[in-house]
Design a protein around this motif. Sequence first.
Motif, PDB file in Angstrom:
ATOM      1  N   ARG A  97       0.827  -1.216   0.000  1.00  0.00           N
ATOM      2  CA  ARG A  97       0.000   0.000   0.000  1.00  0.00           C
ATOM      3  C   ARG A  97       0.852   1.253   0.000  1.00  0.00           C
ATOM      4  O   ARG A  97       0.461   2.271  -0.552  1.00  0.00           O
ATOM      5  N   GLY A  98       2.028   1.184   0.580  1.00  0.00           N
ATOM      6  CA  GLY A  98       2.902   2.353   0.618  1.00  0.00           C
ATOM      7  C   GLY A  98       3.699   2.575  -0.649  1.00  0.00           C
ATOM      8  O   GLY A  98       4.244   3.660  -0.858  1.00  0.00           O
ATOM      9  N   THR A  99       3.785   1.557  -1.499  1.00  0.00           N
ATOM     10  CA  THR A  99       4.623   1.680  -2.699  1.00  0.00           C
ATOM     11  C   THR A  99       3.882   1.418  -3.999  1.00  0.00           C
ATOM     12  O   THR A  99       4.469   1.530  -5.063  1.00  0.00           O
ATOM     13  N   THR A 100       2.610   1.078  -3.938  1.00  0.00           N
ATOM     14  CA  THR A 100       1.879   0.694  -5.140  1.00  0.00           C
ATOM     15  C   THR A 100       1.736   1.843  -6.137  1.00  0.00           C
ATOM     16  O   THR A 100       1.658   3.008  -5.754  1.00  0.00           O
ATOM     17  N   ASP A 101       1.675   1.483  -7.406  1.00  0.00           N
ATOM     18  CA  ASP A 101       1.414   2.470  -8.439  1.00  0.00           C
ATOM     19  C   ASP A 101      -0.083   2.577  -8.731  1.00  0.00           C
ATOM     20  O   ASP A 101      -0.505   3.293  -9.619  1.00  0.00           O
ATOM     21  N   ILE A 102      -0.892   1.830  -7.969  1.00  0.00           N
ATOM     22  CA  ILE A 102      -2.352   1.863  -8.132  1.00  0.00           C
ATOM     23  C   ILE A 102      -3.032   2.116  -6.781  1.00  0.00           C
ATOM     24  O   ILE A 102      -3.874   1.347  -6.339  1.00  0.00           O
ATOM     25  N   PRO A 103      -2.674   3.213  -6.103  1.00  0.00           N
ATOM     26  CA  PRO A 103      -3.213   3.438  -4.751  1.00  0.00           C
ATOM     27  C   PRO A 103      -4.726   3.600  -4.708  1.00  0.00           C
ATOM     28  O   PRO A 103      -5.359   3.191  -3.744  1.00  0.00           O
ATOM     29  N   TYR A 104      -5.317   4.183  -5.743  1.00  0.00           N
ATOM     30  CA  TYR A 104      -6.763   4.387  -5.706  1.00  0.00           C
ATOM     31  C   TYR A 104      -7.521   3.094  -5.965  1.00  0.00           C
ATOM     32  O   TYR A 104      -8.611   2.900  -5.441  1.00  0.00           O
ATOM     33  N   GLU A 105      -6.944   2.187  -6.750  1.00  0.00           N
ATOM     34  CA  GLU A 105      -7.576   0.870  -6.902  1.00  0.00           C
ATOM     35  C   GLU A 105      -7.586   0.162  -5.559  1.00  0.00           C
ATOM     36  O   GLU A 105      -8.591  -0.392  -5.137  1.00  0.00           O
ATOM     37  N   GLU A 106      -6.462   0.190  -4.871  1.00  0.00           N
ATOM     38  CA  GLU A 106      -6.368  -0.446  -3.556  1.00  0.00           C
ATOM     39  C   GLU A 106      -7.412   0.127  -2.613  1.00  0.00           C
ATOM     40  O   GLU A 106      -8.130  -0.608  -1.945  1.00  0.00           O
ATOM     41  N   LEU A 107      -7.515   1.444  -2.567  1.00  0.00           N
ATOM     42  CA  LEU A 107      -8.430   2.106  -1.649  1.00  0.00           C
ATOM     43  C   LEU A 107      -9.894   1.841  -2.005  1.00  0.00           C
ATOM     44  O   LEU A 107     -10.694   1.473  -1.145  1.00  0.00           O
ATOM     45  N   HIS A 108     -10.251   1.997  -3.268  1.00  0.00           N
ATOM     46  CA  HIS A 108     -11.664   1.957  -3.668  1.00  0.00           C
ATOM     47  C   HIS A 108     -12.168   0.580  -4.105  1.00  0.00           C
ATOM     48  O   HIS A 108     -13.372   0.352  -4.101  1.00  0.00           O
ATOM     49  N   VAL A 109     -11.269  -0.327  -4.462  1.00  0.00           N
ATOM     50  CA  VAL A 109     -11.689  -1.644  -4.939  1.00  0.00           C
ATOM     51  C   VAL A 109     -11.467  -2.729  -3.884  1.00  0.00           C
ATOM     52  O   VAL A 109     -12.252  -3.657  -3.767  1.00  0.00           O
ATOM     53  N   ARG A 113     -10.546   1.709   2.958  1.00  0.00           N
ATOM     54  CA  ARG A 113     -10.151   2.611   4.045  1.00  0.00           C
ATOM     55  C   ARG A 113      -8.659   2.939   3.933  1.00  0.00           C
ATOM     56  O   ARG A 113      -7.886   2.169   3.379  1.00  0.00           O
ATOM     57  N   GLU A 114      -8.318   4.061   4.502  1.00  0.00           N
ATOM     58  CA  GLU A 114      -6.917   4.495   4.514  1.00  0.00           C
ATOM     59  C   GLU A 114      -6.111   3.561   5.412  1.00  0.00           C
ATOM     60  O   GLU A 114      -6.633   3.015   6.400  1.00  0.00           O
ATOM     61  N   ILE A 115      -4.859   3.409   5.091  1.00  0.00           N
ATOM     62  CA  ILE A 115      -4.013   2.502   5.869  1.00  0.00           C
ATOM     63  C   ILE A 115      -3.886   2.953   7.325  1.00  0.00           C
ATOM     64  O   ILE A 115      -3.767   2.114   8.225  1.00  0.00           O
TER      65      ILE A 115
END
Length: 138
Positions: A97-109, A113-115
């Motif tokens: 989550r701290g290094t992904t190039d797809i942070p909004y996919e992680e958050l919304h899909v 919630r925020e880490i």
Amino acid sequence: MFAGKGYAVFLPNYRASTGYGVDYAMVGFGDPAGKEFDDIADGIDHLVKVGVADRQRVGLAGGSYGGYAAAWFATYYTSYVRAVCAFVGISDLVSKRGTTDIPYEELHVHSGREIATSWDLERERSPIYHAARAGARC
């Protein structure tokens, strides 16, 4: 390829995967390595029970999110498999989550919630957190 060589191949469409609509996919929202990976474990149990699989010869492989599943089985569900092959998978959700190039996919899909509000869950649902279990099988 494996089936052609005589191996039983299990390709589950576990809860929270795609293919059965949004409601089906949302079952795993905010529950990393939860119901979806439990379904894989239940599938392995079923295949062993009906004689399709030998518990002492089960392997699991996957890439990307399947690599996350493979890593989870290598550590958390280590008693279910004898070997895994995880490629381009997730071993540490906090790092991902701290290094992904797809942070909004992680958050919304996936997480929803925020880490900062899910630190313990992210840590405990990381295969690396359970690495000591893997060593117990060696």
